[in-house]
Scaffold this motif. Structure first.
Motif, PDB file in Angstrom:
ATOM      1  N   LYS A 175       0.842  -1.191   0.000  1.00 33.63           N
ATOM      2  CA  LYS A 175       0.000   0.000   0.000  1.00 33.63           C
ATOM      3  C   LYS A 175       0.879   1.243   0.000  1.00 33.63           C
ATOM      4  CE  LYS A 175      -3.753  -2.151   2.639  1.00 33.63           C
ATOM      5  NZ  LYS A 175      -4.604  -2.027   3.858  1.00 33.63           N
ATOM      6  N   SER A 178      -0.227   6.982   1.988  1.00 30.21           N
ATOM      7  CA  SER A 178      -1.550   7.534   2.245  1.00 30.21           C
ATOM      8  C   SER A 178      -2.510   6.463   2.730  1.00 30.21           C
ATOM      9  CB  SER A 178      -2.082   8.199   0.975  1.00 30.21           C
ATOM     10  OG  SER A 178      -3.369   8.720   1.182  1.00 30.21           O
ATOM     11  N   GLU A 179      -2.420   5.263   2.159  1.00 26.02           N
ATOM     12  CA  GLU A 179      -3.298   4.173   2.584  1.00 26.02           C
ATOM     13  C   GLU A 179      -2.848   3.577   3.911  1.00 26.02           C
ATOM     14  OE1 GLU A 179      -4.471   2.669  -1.923  1.00 26.02           O
ATOM     15  OE2 GLU A 179      -2.872   1.704  -0.804  1.00 26.02           O
ATOM     16  N   ASN A 180      -1.568   3.543   4.174  1.00 24.48           N
ATOM     17  CA  ASN A 180      -1.087   3.013   5.453  1.00 24.48           C
ATOM     18  C   ASN A 180      -1.451   3.919   6.621  1.00 24.48           C
ATOM     19  OD1 ASN A 180       0.722   0.454   5.508  1.00 24.48           O
ATOM     20  ND2 ASN A 180       1.320   1.480   3.615  1.00 24.48           N
ATOM     21  N   LYS A 182      -3.915   6.425   6.314  1.00 24.77           N
ATOM     22  CA  LYS A 182      -5.252   7.005   6.100  1.00 24.77           C
ATOM     23  C   LYS A 182      -5.181   8.529   6.227  1.00 24.77           C
ATOM     24  CE  LYS A 182      -7.886   2.921   7.422  1.00 24.77           C
ATOM     25  NZ  LYS A 182      -8.122   2.581   5.999  1.00 24.77           N
ATOM     26  N   MET A 374      -3.319   5.723  -4.725  1.00 23.62           N
ATOM     27  CA  MET A 374      -3.870   4.377  -4.544  1.00 23.62           C
ATOM     28  C   MET A 374      -2.884   3.352  -5.081  1.00 23.62           C
ATOM     29  SD  MET A 374      -7.470   2.849  -6.021  1.00 23.62           S
ATOM     30  CE  MET A 374      -8.401   4.133  -5.232  1.00 23.62           C
ATOM     31  N   SER A 375      -2.675   2.286  -4.325  1.00 26.55           N
ATOM     32  CA  SER A 375      -1.798   1.222  -4.772  1.00 26.55           C
ATOM     33  C   SER A 375      -2.536   0.304  -5.738  1.00 26.55           C
ATOM     34  CB  SER A 375      -1.302   0.419  -3.565  1.00 26.55           C
ATOM     35  OG  SER A 375      -2.406  -0.148  -2.877  1.00 26.55           O
ATOM     36  N   SER A 378      -5.218  -1.915  -4.113  1.00 24.42           N
ATOM     37  CA  SER A 378      -6.475  -1.232  -3.816  1.00 24.42           C
ATOM     38  C   SER A 378      -7.279  -0.987  -5.081  1.00 24.42           C
ATOM     39  CB  SER A 378      -6.192   0.092  -3.109  1.00 24.42           C
ATOM     40  OG  SER A 378      -5.544  -0.132  -1.879  1.00 24.42           O
TER      41      SER A 378
END
Length: 444
Positions: A175, A178-180, A182, A374-375, A378
């Motif tokens: 990820k 940003s996703e790790n 949030k 976004m990875s 995702s």
């Protein structure tokens, strides 16, 4: 020597031999000294930020909080706050009313109190909605207030050093940052340096770390030594500039060799040194240093020119300039040399390589700058969930390629090679190819 000014004794007990900790400490030293504030044309215009910001993301138990407290103690003006016990008013400014006279009074928060200094924010991921209060302070270096008839602007010229733990307790390289965390990309883009610390089992490191902890508990001194850490890159072709190391990497020059005598600077003396450098030394870039930074910036800009990737922006170019000025100020020099720029480029390479690398160690430039966005994992999950919802509503599982492309467009999923993206879904078992450009959804 080149290593001497960088090796500030932060007295970090558990992460003295952690991965990349030498470069993390070098980044902390640059943030401690800071760059020079500039003005466009004259001092009546809007100032350009000179204080660098830094984010350290990592697994729990790697001593991030100790590094922040050490920097806060060394700084002539340092404020340390914890994110889970901080409010927006506590960070910026609050308005209170005097019970006797009834007049309103302003009470400064952490960022205002840390003006021309350092503000360390621990547990940065647990701040909730307080992140929005940092946007103006981090870029404009001021805090605007309009409450109860009071309209004013307070200065907040501070360097923010933040430490955050990933969601779920362990950092997932599959990820993005940003996703790790949030966290929005607007806030992440304001950080000059982003470092990722991973707690990976390694026999040599674990042995030295256990020896160091036992020596610290036993009251022994002189047991700290650094281990040589090699960065493993699995990308074989199309070598990026981020993977090209210099002849003498900065991490090797910062390393304390086993048996080498290391005499750290006392905190009291170091605090005076930092205060003197910030007040009296105002370095400028030399022509050679400016050329090194410009070449690195242009090389990254043309590294990957696809529509969905932005390796570096002018905001990161300004970050390079600020850090180079801080590198010269660290040695009380009024002119930043070419070696200063090369040291900063080395640090920036490690920071960018950490944010762009995926779970396989490859550099994925489809991620936007500083690890936001976004990875690929995702994107696949979002696309398959939406496809299943359409299949339940329409009671059909067969889709052609134009329908899949339109769905990806509606979901704002941008991929460079869409047919390759669909082929990956086919290999993973989500879609089954049926004829020419026809795919059947395998329901989940």
């Amino acid at each position: 020597s080149t290593r001497g000014p960088f090796q500030i004794n932060c007295k970090v007990s558990r992460n003295s031999i952690c991965l990349y900790v030498q470069l993390v400490k070098a980044g902390l030293a640059l943030a401690l000294f800071g760059g020079c504030q500039k003005y466009v044309d004259d001092k009546n215009r809007i100032p350009i930020r000179g204080d660098p910001h830094m984010l350290v993301v990592g697994d729990p138990g790697l001593g991030k909080s100790q590094m922040l407290q050490a920097v806060c103690n060394v700084s002539p003006r340092g404020i340390y706050v914890c994110g889970n016990t901080t409010t927006s008013s506590g960070l910026t400014v609050s308005l209170s009313r005097d019970s006797g006279s009834g007049d309103y009074a302003l009470e400064a928060g952490a960022l205002v109190l840390g003006d021309q200094g350092i503000c360390c924010i621990d547990e940065f991921d647990k701040m909730g909605n307080q992140h929005q209060a940092l946007l103006e302070a981090m870029e404009q270096q001021s805090i605007s207030l309009a409450k109860a008839g009071i309209v004013c602007t307070l200065p907040a010229r501070t360097s923010i050093i933040a430490a955050a733990n990933p969601v779920g307790g362990h950092y997932n390289k599959g990820k993005t940052i940003s996703e790790n965390l949030k966290m929005g990309s607007a806030l992440l883009s304001r950080f000059d340096l982003v470092f990722i610390l991973l707690d990976t089992p390694k026999e040599d490191h674990d042995h030295m770390l256990s020896e160091h902890i036992m020596a610290m508990r036993a009251g022994k001194k002189g047991m700290v030594s650094s281990a040589a850490v090699a960065r493993n890159c699995t990308q074989e072709s199309n070598i990026s500039i981020l993977e090209i190391s210099s002849d003498q990497p900065l991490s090797d020059r910062l390393k304390v060799l086993p048996g080498e005598n290391f005499d750290p600077i006392p905190h009291q003396l170091l605090r005076k040194y930092v205060g003197y450098a910030r007040h009296y030394v105002h370095p400028n870039l030399s022509a050679e240093a400016a050329q090194v930074l410009q070449d690195f910036y242009l090389e990254l800009r043309k590294q990957n020119q696809s529509a969905d990737s932005t390796p570096i922006t002018t905001r990161q170019l300004e970050s390079l300039i600020r850090l180079t000025e801080a590198r010269a100020r660290l040695e009380l020099r009024e002119k930043a040399t070419e070696s200063d720029a090369e040291d900063v480029v080395d640090i920036m390479k490690h920071s960018l390589a950490d944010t762009y690398s995926d779970e396989f160690g490859r550099l994925d430039f489809d991620r936007s700058q500083l690890g936001s966005g976004m990875s690929n994992r995702s994107k696949v999950k979002k696309f398959v969930v939406a496809l299943n919802q359409i299949a339940e509503r329409s009671h059909r599982t067969l889709f052609d390629l134009p329908e899949l492309r339109q769905l990806a467009k509606e979901l704002q999923i941008q991929v460079v090679d869409f047919e390759g993206f669909i082929s990956a879904l086919n290999e993973q078992g989500y879609l089954l190819k049926k004829g020419h450009k026809k795919y059947q959804l395998q329901t989940i």
